[in-house]
Design a protein around this motif. Structure first.
Motif, PDB file in Angstrom:
ATOM      1  N   ALA A 141       0.833  -1.204   0.000  1.00 58.04           N
ATOM      2  CA  ALA A 141       0.000   0.000   0.000  1.00 58.04           C
ATOM      3  C   ALA A 141       0.868   1.254   0.000  1.00 58.04           C
ATOM      4  O   ALA A 141       0.579   2.228  -0.725  1.00 58.04           O
ATOM      5  N   VAL A 142       1.936   1.229   0.779  1.00 53.35           N
ATOM      6  CA  VAL A 142       2.860   2.375   0.793  1.00 53.35           C
ATOM      7  C   VAL A 142       3.524   2.538  -0.577  1.00 53.35           C
ATOM      8  O   VAL A 142       3.605   3.644  -1.117  1.00 53.35           O
ATOM      9  N   PHE A 143       3.989   1.434  -1.156  1.00 55.91           N
ATOM     10  CA  PHE A 143       4.636   1.508  -2.469  1.00 55.91           C
ATOM     11  C   PHE A 143       3.653   1.969  -3.545  1.00 55.91           C
ATOM     12  O   PHE A 143       4.020   2.745  -4.427  1.00 55.91           O
ATOM     13  N   ILE A 144       2.426   1.507  -3.487  1.00 55.09           N
ATOM     14  CA  ILE A 144       1.439   1.921  -4.497  1.00 55.09           C
ATOM     15  C   ILE A 144       1.162   3.416  -4.358  1.00 55.09           C
ATOM     16  O   ILE A 144       1.064   4.138  -5.362  1.00 55.09           O
ATOM     17  N   ALA A 145       1.060   3.904  -3.121  1.00 54.78           N
ATOM     18  CA  ALA A 145       0.834   5.335  -2.917  1.00 54.78           C
ATOM     19  C   ALA A 145       2.006   6.156  -3.470  1.00 54.78           C
ATOM     20  O   ALA A 145       1.797   7.173  -4.153  1.00 54.78           O
ATOM     21  N   ILE A 146       3.217   5.710  -3.211  1.00 61.30           N
ATOM     22  CA  ILE A 146       4.395   6.427  -3.721  1.00 61.30           C
ATOM     23  C   ILE A 146       4.449   6.330  -5.246  1.00 61.30           C
ATOM     24  O   ILE A 146       4.795   7.291  -5.932  1.00 61.30           O
ATOM     25  N   TRP A 147       4.095   5.166  -5.792  1.00 54.39           N
ATOM     26  CA  TRP A 147       4.089   4.980  -7.255  1.00 54.39           C
ATOM     27  C   TRP A 147       3.121   5.979  -7.906  1.00 54.39           C
ATOM     28  O   TRP A 147       3.475   6.642  -8.883  1.00 54.39           O
ATOM     29  N   ILE A 148       1.912   6.070  -7.351  1.00 48.53           N
ATOM     30  CA  ILE A 148       0.916   6.992  -7.916  1.00 48.53           C
ATOM     31  C   ILE A 148       1.400   8.436  -7.791  1.00 48.53           C
ATOM     32  O   ILE A 148       1.277   9.226  -8.740  1.00 48.53           O
ATOM     33  N   PHE A 149       1.971   8.788  -6.641  1.00 47.34           N
ATOM     34  CA  PHE A 149       2.483  10.149  -6.456  1.00 47.34           C
ATOM     35  C   PHE A 149       3.599  10.452  -7.462  1.00 47.34           C
ATOM     36  O   PHE A 149       3.602  11.516  -8.092  1.00 47.34           O
ATOM     37  N   CYS A 150       4.540   9.525  -7.609  1.00 47.48           N
ATOM     38  CA  CYS A 150       5.652   9.744  -8.550  1.00 47.48           C
ATOM     39  C   CYS A 150       5.138   9.840  -9.984  1.00 47.48           C
ATOM     40  O   CYS A 150       5.615  10.669 -10.764  1.00 47.48           O
ATOM     41  N   LEU A 151       4.169   9.017 -10.327  1.00 53.00           N
ATOM     42  CA  LEU A 151       3.605   9.053 -11.676  1.00 53.00           C
ATOM     43  C   LEU A 151       2.922  10.393 -11.930  1.00 53.00           C
ATOM     44  O   LEU A 151       3.155  11.040 -12.957  1.00 53.00           O
ATOM     45  N   TYR A 152       2.101  10.836 -10.989  1.00 54.89           N
ATOM     46  CA  TYR A 152       1.373  12.101 -11.158  1.00 54.89           C
ATOM     47  C   TYR A 152       2.335  13.290 -11.205  1.00 54.89           C
ATOM     48  O   TYR A 152       2.274  14.127 -12.117  1.00 54.89           O
ATOM     49  N   LYS A 153       3.209  13.377 -10.241  1.00 58.03           N
ATOM     50  CA  LYS A 153       4.139  14.516 -10.189  1.00 58.03           C
ATOM     51  C   LYS A 153       5.123  14.495 -11.358  1.00 58.03           C
ATOM     52  O   LYS A 153       5.475  15.538 -11.913  1.00 58.03           O
ATOM     53  N   GLY A 154       5.590  13.320 -11.729  1.00 62.27           N
ATOM     54  CA  GLY A 154       6.523  13.229 -12.851  1.00 62.27           C
ATOM     55  C   GLY A 154       5.886  13.711 -14.143  1.00 62.27           C
ATOM     56  O   GLY A 154       6.493  14.486 -14.891  1.00 62.27           O
ATOM     57  N   ILE A 155       4.665  13.271 -14.407  1.00 62.91           N
ATOM     58  CA  ILE A 155       3.977  13.707 -15.625  1.00 62.91           C
ATOM     59  C   ILE A 155       3.732  15.210 -15.580  1.00 62.91           C
ATOM     60  O   ILE A 155       3.940  15.916 -16.575  1.00 62.91           O
ATOM     61  N   THR A 156       3.315  15.732 -14.434  1.00 64.62           N
ATOM     62  CA  THR A 156       3.056  17.165 -14.299  1.00 64.62           C
ATOM     63  C   THR A 156       4.321  17.986 -14.559  1.00 64.62           C
ATOM     64  O   THR A 156       4.296  18.961 -15.325  1.00 64.62           O
TER      65      THR A 156
END
Length: 145
Positions: free
Chosen positions: A105-120
Motif C-alpha cells: 500500500a505504501v509503495f502503491i501510494a508512492i508509485w501513484i504520487f511519482c507518476l502524477y508529479k513526474g507527468i506534471t
C-alpha cells in the motif's frame, strides 16, 4: 621520425546519452526499491517455510525479471502499465506475508504520487522549453504557465 611512434588514435566519440524524463527516473527508482524489498520477502517466505526454497527463489527471480523489463520500458506507455502490474503483483505477496499488504500500500501510494508529479513536471518542462525557443534571450524565470 622514430619507429616507436604510433599513429595518434582517433578520439573516441561518445554517443550522447538519451535524456530521460523525470517520470521515467522516478518510476525506475521505485522499481529498484521494490526489488530490494522483494529480496527480503523471498528470504522471509523461504526461511519461514511458507513455500519451498526453490519456489520462493524462482518466484522472486521472476518478479525481478518483470521489474527489469518494466524499468527498461518506462519510456513507453507499456512499461508504465507493466510497472502498475508489478504493483499489483507486489500487493499479492500479501497472501504469503500479511505485512506485505501494508508495504505494498505504501509503495502503491508512492508509485501513484511519482507518476502524477513526474507527468506534471515533465509537461511543464516541455512547455518551458517551447517558450524558451519561442522567446530567445528572455529569462526562464519570467515564464508563467
Amino acid at each position: 621520425m622514430s619507429t616507436n611512434e604510433t599513429p595518434a588514435a582517433a578520439p573516441r566519440v561518445r554517443r550522447p546519452r538519451r535524456q530521460r524524463s523525470l517520470t521515467e527516473s522516478l518510476l525506475s527508482i521505485m522499481l529498484v526499491l521494490e526489488a530490494c524489498v522483494l529480496f527480503f520477502v523471498v528470504l522471509n517466505v523461504g526461511g519461514a517455510g511458507i513455500v519451498s526454497w526453490p519456489v520462493a527463489l524462482l518466484g522472486g527471480a521472476g518478479m525481478v525479471v518483470v521489474m527489469a523489463v518494466a524499468a527498461a520500458g518506462l519510456r513507453y506507455r507499456w512499461g508504465v502499465v507493466l510497472g502498475c502490474v508489478v504493483q499489483v503483483l507486489l500487493a499479492l505477496t500479501g497472501l504469503l506475508v500479511v505485512l506485505m499488504y501494508v508495504v505494498a500500500a505504501v509503495f502503491i501510494a508512492i508509485w501513484i504520487f511519482c507518476l502524477y508529479k513526474g507527468i506534471t513536471i515533465d509537461r511543464r518542462n516541455t512547455a518551458l522549453r517551447a517558450w524558451m525557443e519561442a522567446n530567445p534571450g528572455l529569462d526562464p524565470r519570467d515564464y508563467q504557465s
